[in-house]
Design an enzyme around this catalytic site. Structure first.
Site, PDB file in Angstrom:
ATOM      1  N   ARG A  27      32.400   7.656  33.828  1.00 23.41           N
ATOM      2  CA  ARG A  27      32.544   9.093  34.130  1.00 23.41           C
ATOM      3  C   ARG A  27      31.428   9.580  35.043  1.00 23.41           C
ATOM      4  O   ARG A  27      31.657  10.412  35.919  1.00 23.41           O
ATOM      5  CB  ARG A  27      32.568   9.881  32.811  1.00 23.41           C
ATOM      6  CG  ARG A  27      33.926   9.698  32.084  1.00 23.41           C
ATOM      7  CD  ARG A  27      33.808  10.002  30.617  1.00 23.41           C
ATOM      8  NE  ARG A  27      35.098   9.974  29.934  1.00 23.41           N
ATOM      9  CZ  ARG A  27      35.736   8.872  29.519  1.00 23.41           C
ATOM     10  NH1 ARG A  27      35.207   7.671  29.759  1.00 23.41           N
ATOM     11  NH2 ARG A  27      36.894   8.945  28.893  1.00 23.41           N
ATOM     12  N   GLY A  94      40.838  -0.591  32.036  1.00 20.15           N
ATOM     13  CA  GLY A  94      41.813   0.482  31.828  1.00 20.15           C
ATOM     14  C   GLY A  94      41.239   1.837  32.177  1.00 20.15           C
ATOM     15  O   GLY A  94      41.937   2.713  32.704  1.00 20.15           O
ATOM     16  N   SER A 167      44.273   9.458  23.125  1.00 17.80           N
ATOM     17  CA  SER A 167      43.698   8.566  24.125  1.00 17.80           C
ATOM     18  C   SER A 167      42.824   9.362  25.078  1.00 17.80           C
ATOM     19  O   SER A 167      43.296  10.271  25.763  1.00 17.80           O
ATOM     20  CB  SER A 167      44.811   7.867  24.909  1.00 17.80           C
ATOM     21  OG  SER A 167      44.310   7.418  26.155  1.00 17.80           O
ATOM     22  N   ASP A 315      37.641   0.819  19.376  1.00 23.06           N
ATOM     23  CA  ASP A 315      37.133  -0.386  20.052  1.00 23.06           C
ATOM     24  C   ASP A 315      36.323  -1.283  19.114  1.00 23.06           C
ATOM     25  O   ASP A 315      36.008  -2.422  19.463  1.00 23.06           O
ATOM     26  CB  ASP A 315      36.261   0.000  21.252  1.00 23.06           C
ATOM     27  CG  ASP A 315      37.086   0.652  22.356  1.00 23.06           C
ATOM     28  OD1 ASP A 315      38.318   0.469  22.376  1.00 23.06           O
ATOM     29  OD2 ASP A 315      36.491   1.356  23.199  1.00 23.06           O
TER      30      ASP A 315
END
Ligand code: S3P
Length: 428
Positions: A27, A94, A167, A315
């Site tokens: 980010r 991803g 998500s 995760d």
């Protein structure tokens, strides 16, 4: 198999500074490229995933320099981004793929994004669907669901979305597109996913309205370059939280680990299992809380988890399954079907992989049922190119009776370069 052999150890004593947070590093690079003025990122993760984001930015005409884990991005706003002359390769990442689609949906040029074998098999409709509704033209394999995906961006219209899965990649792609759309764009999630995008956007000067699982932005936002200090990645620290809990002796200190509440499920669950994990010093920097963690050996017991907890540790489930395999009693993990569309099908791979090393795991459609054992034998395991599996198998090797030979251990570089070397320095 000719893998890397990880031998059993008695314990670890010392400090391990885990590398920068993967989600926050992505980010910082993206927003630095979108902003006006310089963004200086400290403790950027040099994992392959975040390097993919930097490479894609370069192809889009964003100028940056890197020295070690410091990155300077000379942002000129999104209008300065250029049509790339080749396919953007997100590699295994991803986050690069989905966030980049969102950022580029408002750009008046065409891009094709692709990635490695794993990424090309992962579902993208969850992002391409909303971006199409906002006005982007998108074509891809299997009806726009799989990479390679080609997008022609343009003027977008703000929309309100209710997402089916929690998500952060989907939420972030929509919000980043919303910054360049007409009117307002909002996302209502079924449960709260990691909120790094919202926090960092505020840091870059963007107004973001959020309450619980709802978040809204307005079009026409202007981002201003910032200094970003990336905390250590709690998803990387998780391997040491489990090792430190299950080893026979020693103590591990993990300085400056991000403890954003949308990410700390692993600490909460390990503590509920009986782990001796303490938060020693905490502070907040760049809108992200962080702390020094200390972990000592303990006896873990089984636990049941599901619901809103799952996005807070999605995760970490591979390494949590290792903890559960060596805990007393049964652990049941539900509501985690998302694991099937990660870098690998992590329900199948974790169950098969750990069972081959001596664990007792039953696959469930949306999780696992794990019977804890007093010890794991060890043996051979492959990462199948999945970084978190590679590291989970290495931890099993250290805790096992006979050690584990890990095929494709180098997959760990995706999020944790030099993972094994780091441990070698503190082994007792
Ligand atoms: C991430 C979000 C999560 C996580 C991934 C990183 C992010 O994926 O599994 O490792 O940085 O936004 P989903 O958004 O698919 O849940």
């Amino acid at each position: 198999m000719g893998g890397v052999f990880i031998r059993p150890i008695a314990g670890v004593e010392g400090e391990i500074r885990v590398p920068g947070d993967k989600s926050i590093s992505h980010r910082a690079a993206l927003m630095g490229g979108m902003a006006f003025g310089e963004t200086h990122v400290t403790n950027f993760l040099l994992g392959q995933d975040c390097l993919s984001t930097l490479r894609c930015l370069k192809q889009l005409g964003v100028v940056w320099e890197r020295q070690g884990t410091e990155v300077w991005i000379r942002g000129k706003g999104m209008e300065a981004w250029q049509e790339p002359t080749n396919v953007l390769d997100a590699g295994n990442s991803g986050t690069t793929f989905r966030l980049m689609l969102g950022v580029l949906a408002g750009s008046p040029f065409s891009v094709t994004l692709s990635g490695d074998d794993s990424l090309r098999s992962r579902p993208m409709r969850r992002v391409t669907g909303p971006l199409k509704q906002m006005g982007a033209s998108i074509l891809g394999r299997s009806g726009g669901n799989m990479a390679p995906i080609t997008m022609m961006g343009g003027q977008l219209q703000g929309q309100s979305f209710h997402t089916e899965v929690a998500s952060a990649q989907v939420k972030s792609a929509i919000l980043l597109a919303g910054l360049r759309a007409n009117g307002e764009t909002s996302v209502q999630e079924p449960s709260l996913s990691r909120d790094h995008t919202e926090r960092m956007l505020r840091g870059f000067g963007v107004e973001v309205d959020s309450a619980e699982t709802f978040v809204k932005v307005r079009g026409g936002a202007r981002l201003t370059g910032q200094k970003v200090f990336v905390p250590g990645d709690i998803s990387s620290a998780a391997f040491f939280l489990v090792l430190g809990s299950l080893m026979r002796q020693g103590e591990i200190i993990l300085p400056d680990v991000g403890i954003n509440p949308t990410r700390t499920g692993i600490i909460d669950v390990l503590q509920a299992m009986g782990a001796d994990i303490e938060l020693l010093e905490s502070s907040e920097l760049c809108g992200e809380p962080r702390a020094t963690l200390r972990v000592r050996p303990s006896q873990l017991k089984g636990v049941e988890l599901g619901g809103d907890m799952i996005p807070r540790l999605i995760d970490e489930i591979p390494i949590l399954a290792v903890a559960a395999s060596l805990a007393e009693g049964e652990t049941v993990i539900r509501d985690a079907a998302e694991l099937r569309v990660k870098e690998t099908d992590r329900i199948q791979r974790v169950a098969q992989g750990l069972n081959a090393l001596g664990a007792k795991i039953e696959e469930l459609p949306d999780g696992m049922r794990i019977q804890g054992q007093p010890a794991l034998r060890g043996g051979e395991a492959s990462s199948f190119g999945d970084h978190r599996l590679a590291m989970a198998w290495a931890i099993v090797g250290m805790l096992s009776k006979e050690g584990v030979s890990v095929e494709d251990m180098s997959a760990a570089d995706v999020s944790y370069p030099n993972f094994i070397d780091v441990i070698k320095k503190v082994v007792l």
